[in-house]
Write a protein that holds these residues in place. Structure first.
Motif, PDB file in Angstrom:
ATOM      1  N   ASN A  30     -76.270  74.055  72.990  1.00  0.00           N
ATOM      2  CA  ASN A  30     -75.800  72.726  72.937  1.00  0.00           C
ATOM      3  C   ASN A  30     -74.887  73.009  71.844  1.00  0.00           C
ATOM      4  O   ASN A  30     -74.726  73.396  70.751  1.00  0.00           O
ATOM      5  N   ILE A  37     -72.897  65.821  71.131  1.00  0.00           N
ATOM      6  CA  ILE A  37     -72.954  67.093  72.160  1.00  0.00           C
ATOM      7  C   ILE A  37     -71.946  66.823  72.966  1.00  0.00           C
ATOM      8  O   ILE A  37     -71.736  65.872  73.833  1.00  0.00           O
ATOM      9  N   LYS A  40     -73.536  71.515  77.138  1.00  0.00           N
ATOM     10  CA  LYS A  40     -74.442  72.269  77.303  1.00  0.00           C
ATOM     11  C   LYS A  40     -74.423  73.409  78.270  1.00  0.00           C
ATOM     12  O   LYS A  40     -73.922  73.248  79.333  1.00  0.00           O
TER      13      LYS A  40
END
Length: 92
Positions: A30, A37, A40
Motif C-alpha cells: 500500500n 492510501i 495498492k
C-alpha cells in the motif's frame, strides 16, 4: 487467519518492486501519502530478474566478464524456479 506485517518508510524513495515480488510474491504493498492510501500493488513473481541474484555456475560468462549484469528468467512459476539467461543454471 493470515499474518500482517507493516513496514513504514517515512520518505519518498525509489523501490525495486521486482525484489519484493521475488522475496514475497503474495504480499500487497500500500502506497500511502498524507495518511491516505493512494495505490495498492499486488506483488507477483517477476518474469525477469536483473541484478538481484547472481549465477553460481563457475563456467557462466557472468563469472569471467565483470561488466555483464546477472539476468534470470522465471521458468517454473509454480516452483519459483529462475534460470540464468546465459547458461541456463538454476538459481539457488
Amino acid at each position: 487467519m493470515g499474518k500482517k506485517d507493516i513496514i513504514k518508510i517515512d520518505a519518498t524513495i525509489s523501490i525495486n518492486f521486482d525484489i519484493i515480488g521475488f522475496i514475497a510474491p503474495e504480499v500487497t504493498v500500500n502506497i500511502i501519502e498524507d495518511g491516505v492510501i493512494v495505490e495498492k500493488k499486488n506483488m507477483e513473481l517477476p518474469p525477469v530478474l536483473t541484478g538481484v541474484i547472481h549465477c553460481k555456475n563457475p563456467r557462466c560468462i557472468t563469472t569471467t566478464e565483470q561488466e555483464i549484469v546477472h539476468k534470470f528468467k522465471l521458468t517454473d512459476k509454480e516452483n519459483r524456479v529462475y534460470r540464468c539467461i546465459y547458461c541456463e543454471s538454476k538459481a539457488n
